[in-house]
Structure formats: structure tokens, C-alpha cells
Design an enzyme around this catalytic site. Structure first.
Site, mmCIF file in Angstrom:
data_model
loop_
_atom_site.group_PDB
_atom_site.id
_atom_site.type_symbol
_atom_site.label_atom_id
_atom_site.label_comp_id
_atom_site.label_asym_id
_atom_site.label_seq_id
_atom_site.Cartn_x
_atom_site.Cartn_y
_atom_site.Cartn_z
ATOM 1 N N ASN A 8 0.754 -0.968 0.055
ATOM 2 C CA ASN A 8 -0.126 0.054 0.019
ATOM 3 C C ASN A 8 0.851 1.124 0.096
ATOM 4 O O ASN A 8 1.941 1.083 0.730
ATOM 5 C CB ASN A 8 -0.896 -0.013 1.178
ATOM 6 C CG ASN A 8 -1.839 -0.919 1.175
ATOM 7 O OD1 ASN A 8 -2.303 -1.774 0.225
ATOM 8 N ND2 ASN A 8 -2.265 -1.674 2.455
ATOM 9 N N HIS A 17 6.560 -1.290 3.146
ATOM 10 C CA HIS A 17 6.476 -2.779 3.380
ATOM 11 C C HIS A 17 5.779 -3.394 2.575
ATOM 12 O O HIS A 17 4.648 -2.922 1.883
ATOM 13 C CB HIS A 17 6.047 -2.610 4.804
ATOM 14 C CG HIS A 17 4.652 -1.834 5.078
ATOM 15 N ND1 HIS A 17 4.535 -0.773 5.369
ATOM 16 C CD2 HIS A 17 3.379 -2.494 5.021
ATOM 17 C CE1 HIS A 17 3.339 -0.530 5.384
ATOM 18 N NE2 HIS A 17 2.633 -1.386 5.328
ATOM 19 N N PHE A 18 5.925 -4.737 2.175
ATOM 20 C CA PHE A 18 5.478 -5.753 1.611
ATOM 21 C C PHE A 18 4.678 -6.623 2.266
ATOM 22 O O PHE A 18 5.437 -7.276 3.180
ATOM 23 C CB PHE A 18 6.174 -6.528 0.518
ATOM 24 C CG PHE A 18 6.764 -5.579 -0.449
ATOM 25 C CD1 PHE A 18 7.815 -4.750 -0.202
ATOM 26 C CD2 PHE A 18 6.379 -5.690 -1.903
ATOM 27 C CE1 PHE A 18 8.339 -3.907 -1.213
ATOM 28 C CE2 PHE A 18 6.843 -4.861 -2.944
ATOM 29 C CZ PHE A 18 7.932 -3.930 -2.663
HETATM 30 P P1 AMP Z 1 -0.499 -0.807 5.733
HETATM 31 O O1 AMP Z 1 -1.773 -0.605 5.987
HETATM 32 O O2 AMP Z 1 -0.148 -1.304 4.526
HETATM 33 O O3 AMP Z 1 0.336 0.341 6.200
HETATM 34 O O4 AMP Z 1 -0.082 -1.789 6.915
HETATM 35 C C1 AMP Z 1 0.524 -1.804 8.158
HETATM 36 C C2 AMP Z 1 0.529 -3.307 8.992
HETATM 37 O O5 AMP Z 1 1.555 -2.928 9.944
HETATM 38 C C3 AMP Z 1 -0.675 -3.546 9.387
HETATM 39 O O6 AMP Z 1 -1.106 -4.720 8.904
HETATM 40 C C4 AMP Z 1 -0.511 -3.810 10.935
HETATM 41 O O7 AMP Z 1 -1.246 -4.961 11.510
HETATM 42 C C5 AMP Z 1 0.864 -3.936 10.872
HETATM 43 N N1 AMP Z 1 1.699 -3.422 12.312
HETATM 44 C C6 AMP Z 1 1.580 -2.389 12.766
HETATM 45 N N2 AMP Z 1 2.124 -2.116 13.986
HETATM 46 C C7 AMP Z 1 3.017 -3.422 14.107
HETATM 47 C C8 AMP Z 1 4.011 -3.929 15.102
HETATM 48 N N3 AMP Z 1 4.176 -3.201 16.107
HETATM 49 N N4 AMP Z 1 4.243 -5.245 14.683
HETATM 50 C C9 AMP Z 1 3.893 -5.858 13.717
HETATM 51 N N5 AMP Z 1 2.851 -5.292 12.769
HETATM 52 C C10 AMP Z 1 2.456 -4.005 13.008
#
Ligand code: AMP
Length: 138
Positions: free
Chosen positions: A86, A99-100
Site C-alpha cells: 500500500n 513494506h510488503f
Molecule cells: P499498511 O496498511 O499497509 O500500512 O499496513 C500496516 C501493517 O502494519 C498492518 O497490517 C498492521 O497490523 C501492521 N503493524 C502495525 N504495527 C505493528 C507492529 N508493532 N508489529 C507488527 N505489525 C505491525
């Protein structure tokens, strides 16, 4: 600019379930998985969106992403998965560090997609493809 939560995870300031690390890439389990094995693959370079990522960091992600996918499939038993990436709040990005997502498909769990295709007009498509090719360059 303040570190994102992913930069803090990479630095070890916030705990994570790490699955992979090399000089350029860090991967860990998503804290709120869409399915078991949902993994985040993150370049250490703190670019907010993919278009801002350097060639070197992009290449490092590309080198290891298929290997991480193979491991996720092997260990979860999934035979299908999605890669989600995203960029921008409108595109559901919540953490502004590239991130992927590797999201295994286990029956109904995993990524749901609202896919509403439109028709590509031949002339407009040709014009757009030409302009994109020129913008991409060599
Ligand atoms: P996005 O919507 O693509 O930015 O996804 C961000 C992702 O990061 C989400 O799926 C969250 O669940 C994940 N996320 C946020 N904080 C953490 C964390 N501390 N450890 C692992 N995953 C996280």
C-alpha cells in the site's frame, strides 16, 4: 522526521517476531494478521512509499521476497498467497515506511479484494502507455 514504528522495530526498540534480517531488509510477523503467517517485509531504508525507494533497497527486497514467500507457504501449508503493498493513506497505507505484506490464503481467511475492472480504450491506452514509457525512461 520522527522514526516510524517500523524503523523502531528494525532498531530493536520495539519487539517483533522477526523472521529474516540482512543488511538491507527486515521481515517480521504482522501484529494483526489477516491469516496465519501474514508477514511484513521491510527495507531498512526509511522511504515512506515505494516510488521513493532507492534502486539498491528495491533490489535487496526483490532478492529475498520470493524466498520469504516460499518459507511462509512451506511452514503454513498455504498453497496460495497475496503480496500487498500500500502507498498513501487513500490506498490504505497506515505505516509510512515501505513494506510488503505476504498474506497466505487459508480458505476464507487472507486478503479480500474488491476488484472492479474498467474497459481500456485502445486509443487512450496507446497514448497513456507512450507517456508512461517516456516518463519511465531507461
Ligand atoms: P499498511 O496498511 O499497509 O500500512 O499496513 C500496516 C501493517 O502494519 C498492518 O497490517 C498492521 O497490523 C501492521 N503493524 C502495525 N504495527 C505493528 C507492529 N508493532 N508489529 C507488527 N505489525 C505491525
Amino acid at each position: 522526521m520522527a522514526d516510524t514504528i517500523f524503523t523502531r522495530i528494525i532498531k530493536g526498540e520495539i519487539p517483533s517476531h522477526k523472521v529474516y534480517e540482512d543488511a538491507h531488509v527486515f521481515a517480521f510477523l504482522d501484529i494483526a494478521p489477516l491469516s496465519p503467517g501474514h508477514t511484513l517485509v521491510v527495507p531498512k531504508e526509511p522511504a515512506a512509499t515505494l516510488d521513493a525507494l532507492s534502486d539498491e533497497a528495491s533490489a535487496a527486497i526483490g532478492r529475498v521476497l520470493p524466498r520469504i514467500c516460499r518459507a511462509v507457504m512451506k511452514e503454513t501449508g498455504a498453497t496460495a498467497y497475496n503480496i500487498l503493498q500500500n502507498n498513501g493513506a487513500e490506498a490504505h497505507q497506515a505505516v509510512f515506511h515501505v513494506h510488503f505484506h505476504v498474506i497466505p490464503k487459508h480458505g476464507a481467511s487472507g486478503l479480500g479484494i474488491g476488484w472492479k475492472p474498467q474497459r481500456l480504450d485502445a486509443a487512450a491506452g496507446r497514448d497513456l502507455a507512450d507517456r508512461l514509457a517516456a516518463a519511465i525512461g531507461s
